[in-house]
Scaffold this active site. Sequence first.
Site, PDB file in Angstrom:
ATOM      1  CE  LYS A 160      -4.110   1.845   2.341  1.00  0.00           C
ATOM      2  NZ  LYS A 160      -4.969   2.044   1.189  1.00  0.00           N
TER       3      LYS A 160
HETATM    4  N1  PMP Z   1      -7.730  -1.748  -2.832  1.00  0.00           N
HETATM    5  C1  PMP Z   1      -7.191  -0.523  -2.754  1.00  0.00           C
HETATM    6  C2  PMP Z   1      -6.448   0.014  -3.918  1.00  0.00           C
HETATM    7  C3  PMP Z   1      -7.320   0.241  -1.578  1.00  0.00           C
HETATM    8  O1  PMP Z   1      -6.794   1.455  -1.492  1.00  0.00           O
HETATM    9  C4  PMP Z   1      -8.051  -0.301  -0.489  1.00  0.00           C
HETATM   10  C5  PMP Z   1      -8.204   0.504   0.766  1.00  0.00           C
HETATM   11  N2  PMP Z   1      -7.118   0.322   1.630  1.00  0.00           N
HETATM   12  C6  PMP Z   1      -8.598  -1.587  -0.617  1.00  0.00           C
HETATM   13  C7  PMP Z   1      -8.415  -2.274  -1.808  1.00  0.00           C
HETATM   14  C8  PMP Z   1      -9.337  -2.221   0.514  1.00  0.00           C
HETATM   15  O2  PMP Z   1      -8.443  -2.611   1.517  1.00  0.00           O
HETATM   16  P1  PMP Z   1      -8.870  -2.630   3.048  1.00  0.00           P
HETATM   17  O3  PMP Z   1     -10.068  -3.494   3.145  1.00  0.00           O
HETATM   18  O4  PMP Z   1      -7.701  -3.185   3.754  1.00  0.00           O
HETATM   19  O5  PMP Z   1      -9.157  -1.220   3.427  1.00  0.00           O
END
Ligand code: PMP
Length: 310
Positions: A160
């Site tokens: 991320k």
């Molecule tokens: N994909 C992307 C590109 C994101 O930015 C997010 C948000 N963090 C998610 C998926 C969903 O991840 P999470 O459930 O961990 O928030």
Amino acid sequence: MSGFDESAKLWFSGRYIDWKDANIHVMSHVVHYGSAVFEGIRCYNTPKGSAIYRLQEHIQRLFNSAKIYRMKIPFSFDEVFDACVQVVKINGWEDAYIRPIAFRGYDSLGVAPGKCPIEVVVGAWHWGKYLGDEALAQGVDVRVASWNRLAANTMPALAKCSANYMNSQLIKQEAMADGYVEGIGLDTNGHVSEGSGENIFVVTNGELLTPPLSASVLPGITRATMFTLAEELGLKLREANIPRELLYIADEVFFTGSAAEVTPIRSIDRITIGEGHRGPVTEKLQTRFFEYVNGELPDTHGWLTYVTKK
Ligand code: PMP
């Protein structure tokens, strides 16, 4: 409009400081090269007190993202974990969206980070329903983006990393410019990948599908939750490559994410999905999701970290 509470305190590399003092120099490495990894975490106001949802997993993903980029976070797992708890606590908030970020700071500006220090900040604010107040019940209208998600072995999707969100911005802004709330990115093979900030799920032929990690998706924490909830609810869920056109003929499609939570999709490219509103499988998972995060069900999975106890 910002939604920030500028009287709040945040944690900046080991110290709690005032919002207005949380500045960095414009010649910091991160400003020029996007060298940061971050998280987005929700804290919910439950009957037993404020509780952060799956904090452990979020901090683990932060450290994983940093590792991929050879970025050594100069704080321990526990220190960053604790900073997230304390930031909510010292600001006296009942609910919050928490944003830990680790970035390369100020020293020199070669692409190689040299001696740029790694700073870690945890800020937080109140963030309402990410895709709009009615989205959770009514569903959202989205398009398939003309932009692809990140190609394999270019920008690692499992990290991320802030720089990945340039791709997300292309997808999101294009969608909004055309009157949609969100875009769905395809991977470079043309398979469904994810939204600009959400994972995606499809209900078809009595089963639930979601793209595999190799389809350029972030390993979402809410995505992982769906696997647990599906099992609890006796729903069949598996990872599968999803062709674009399956989206149009699916019975239900929904997004998941810490910000977006569980959001139904009611149309894609102006094609109505299923009945054009939240479908029964989405509703079941969504209801169970909120029962856990809001502390209405016992925390049998150990997902909640209480900031305060009532
Ligand atoms: N994909 C992307 C590109 C994101 O930015 C997010 C948000 N963090 C998610 C998926 C969903 O991840 P999470 O459930 O961990 O928030």
